[in-house]
Design an enzyme around this catalytic site. Structure first.
Site, PDB file in Angstrom:
ATOM      1  N   SER A 129     -20.614  29.542  -5.428  1.00  0.00           N
ATOM      2  CA  SER A 129     -20.111  28.537  -4.498  1.00  0.00           C
ATOM      3  C   SER A 129     -19.266  29.217  -3.379  1.00  0.00           C
ATOM      4  O   SER A 129     -18.785  28.424  -2.194  1.00  0.00           O
ATOM      5  CB  SER A 129     -18.919  27.817  -5.344  1.00  0.00           C
ATOM      6  OG  SER A 129     -17.893  28.629  -5.852  1.00  0.00           O
ATOM      7  N   LYS A 181     -11.137  31.960   0.262  1.00  0.00           N
ATOM      8  CA  LYS A 181     -11.974  30.803  -0.052  1.00  0.00           C
ATOM      9  C   LYS A 181     -11.038  29.706   0.015  1.00  0.00           C
ATOM     10  O   LYS A 181      -9.942  29.872  -0.200  1.00  0.00           O
ATOM     11  CB  LYS A 181     -12.649  31.207  -1.459  1.00  0.00           C
ATOM     12  CG  LYS A 181     -13.675  29.921  -1.797  1.00  0.00           C
ATOM     13  CD  LYS A 181     -14.153  30.417  -3.503  1.00  0.00           C
ATOM     14  CE  LYS A 181     -15.276  29.502  -3.869  1.00  0.00           C
ATOM     15  NZ  LYS A 181     -15.843  29.911  -4.936  1.00  0.00           N
ATOM     16  N   SER A 196     -20.280  32.911  -8.739  1.00  0.00           N
ATOM     17  CA  SER A 196     -20.009  32.624  -7.323  1.00  0.00           C
ATOM     18  C   SER A 196     -19.567  33.470  -6.252  1.00  0.00           C
ATOM     19  O   SER A 196     -19.452  33.235  -5.227  1.00  0.00           O
ATOM     20  CB  SER A 196     -19.003  31.404  -7.509  1.00  0.00           C
ATOM     21  OG  SER A 196     -19.600  30.340  -7.911  1.00  0.00           O
TER      22      SER A 196
END
Length: 436
Positions: A144, A68, A168
């Site tokens: 996310s 990420k 997330s």
């Protein structure tokens, strides 16, 4: 369906992933923020050389991993899905979770797109684009950790590493049809990961199988890698949290969940209804403002004074709410949370896990949410509602894909803090049963 284990050389698999990323008809340009092409090739070649000599570093050696866009990598700015940080000072130390993956032979292919500053479960990003859902490119991927889930589901990586503050990793895993793990918070160091909420952030993997998630989780936790022992479903005690967490389910989610319960019941699982009356005091404790909003307001206070217009408006509004919460309300919420964590742990002692839908809805269309704050907020709350419970109560949880037609649906197992190994063993058995 569960994808087969990685076969072929690391370099060959890497090149296949890079081809998927470069495909102009695919989502690589939106799913990936940054590529480490040459470094990844060197790492893959080194893994293959070790394999030829019988000197492999373990089951993660040579595996293709995306990370990420909030993890520190030396020499580059950590942008966390925002244009605010494009000119930030470069990191000097690698995030420990990523350093441990490299030491275990992982091939880091690149950084993945995300909701700006990890602050929604939807996955929309106006700065870098929104990667389309693998099941329907017009729909959200979930957030996310949006680009990470798409990278695995689309074959751009074999495993991806995300963060989970209110779901997330599990939300995009559920919406994209893969596995997503939220470990007990203490297991993996969050140092070097751009924070959303100091109280709730955790680091977890997503992959096609529970086994791959377990391998990556163990490496990041600094544990010795070991096989995932089988668990019998016969006699497993799973609680179904009737009430709020099963309200307002999409028809497809309700059908998938009911079908999964039927399979588990036939496999010998003992299913019991659980009212979970601790959810009401949880909502009361955070009624003035969620921890993520309050703590994000602290993290972003300087930028808010000088560059508020550069935030994604949908993220800015959530941070603004946190700026209005008095300190006394925040302290009350923290102290009350500590009490409720102990109470929930006691409540779960007679169960192996809770079982529930990961999200109440399937993936909405991007166009329906991107420019409609009301629709965005409604969808975001429904996406976060079920998984965020595990973060508040400091539990560990995993989302598994259900074998449904149409849009992907996830089922979630949630259990006590520190019972991660048991959770993974149960999840592996449940995934096998559901996909049989």
């Amino acid at each position: 369906m569960t994808k087969p284990a990685a076969t072929g050389s690391s370099r060959d698999r890497l090149e296949a992933c890079l081809a998927r990323i470069a495909d102009p008809a695919g989502e690589g340009h939106r799913a990936m923020i940054r590529l480490y092409t040459e470094g990844a090739r060197a790492a893959a070649d080194a893994a293959d050389a070790r394999a030829r000599l019988g000197l492999g570093l373990g089951p993660l050696d040579g595996r293709i991993i995306s990370i990420k866009d909030l993890f520190d990598i030396p020499g580059e700015a950590t942008t966390a899905g925002s244009k605010l940080l494009r000119d930030a000072a470069p990191a000097t130390v690698e995030a420990p979770a990523i350093a441990r993956l490299r030491a275990a032979g992982a091939v880091i292919i690149g950084k993945t797109n995300m909701t700006e500053f990890a602050f929604s479960g939807v996955g929309i990003n106006p700065h870098y684009g929104t990667p389309g859902n693998p099941a329907d490119r017009s729909r959200i991927p979930g957030g996310s950790s949006s680009g990470g889930a798409v990278s695995v589901a689309d074959g751009m990586a074999e495993i991806t590493i995300g963060s989970d503050t209110g779901g997330s990793t599990r939300i995009p895993a559920a919406l994209c049809g893969i596995v997503g793990l939220k470990p007990s918070q203490y297991r993996v160091p969050t140092t070097g990961a751009f924070p959303l909420s100091f109280s709730l952030d955790s680091i977890g993997p997503m992959a096609s199988t529970v086994t791959d998630c377990a391998i990556a989780d163990a490496v990041m936790a600094g544990e010795m890698l070991a096989p995932l022992p089988a668990v019998s479903l016969n006699g497993l005690r799973l609680g179904v949290p009737r009430g709020l967490l099963l309200d307002n389910l999409d028809a497809a989610v309700a059908r998938g969940f009911d079908a999964a319960l039927a399979v588990l019941g036939k496999s010998g699982v003992s299913l019991s209804d659980q009212p979970l009356d601790l959810l009401a005091p949880m909502l009361e404790a955070t009624g003035k403002g969620p921890f993520a909003a309050i703590e994000a307001a602290h993290i972003h206070r300087d930028w808010f004074e000088s560059r508020a217009a550069d935030f994604d408006p949908l993220v800015r509004g959530r941070i603004e709410r946190g700026r209005t919460i008095p300190a006394m309300d925040y302290v009350f919420a923290q102290r009350r949370r500590a009490e409720l964590i102990r109470a929930m742990d006691a409540r779960l002692t007679d169960l192996d896990a809770l079982v529930l839908p990961t999200t109440a809805i399937t993936a909405p269309k991007i166009a329906d949410l991107a420019n409609d704050e009301t629709a965005f907020t409604t969808a975001n709350l429904l996406l976060l509602r079920n998984p965020s419970m595990a973060n508040f109560f400091d539990l560990c949880a995993i989302s598994l894909p259900l074998p449904v037609s149409g849009l992907p649906v996830g089922i979630m197992l949630v259990t006590r803090n520190g019972h991660d190994h048991r959770l993974l063993r149960m999840a592996a058995a449940v995934q096998t049963a559901l996909c049989a």
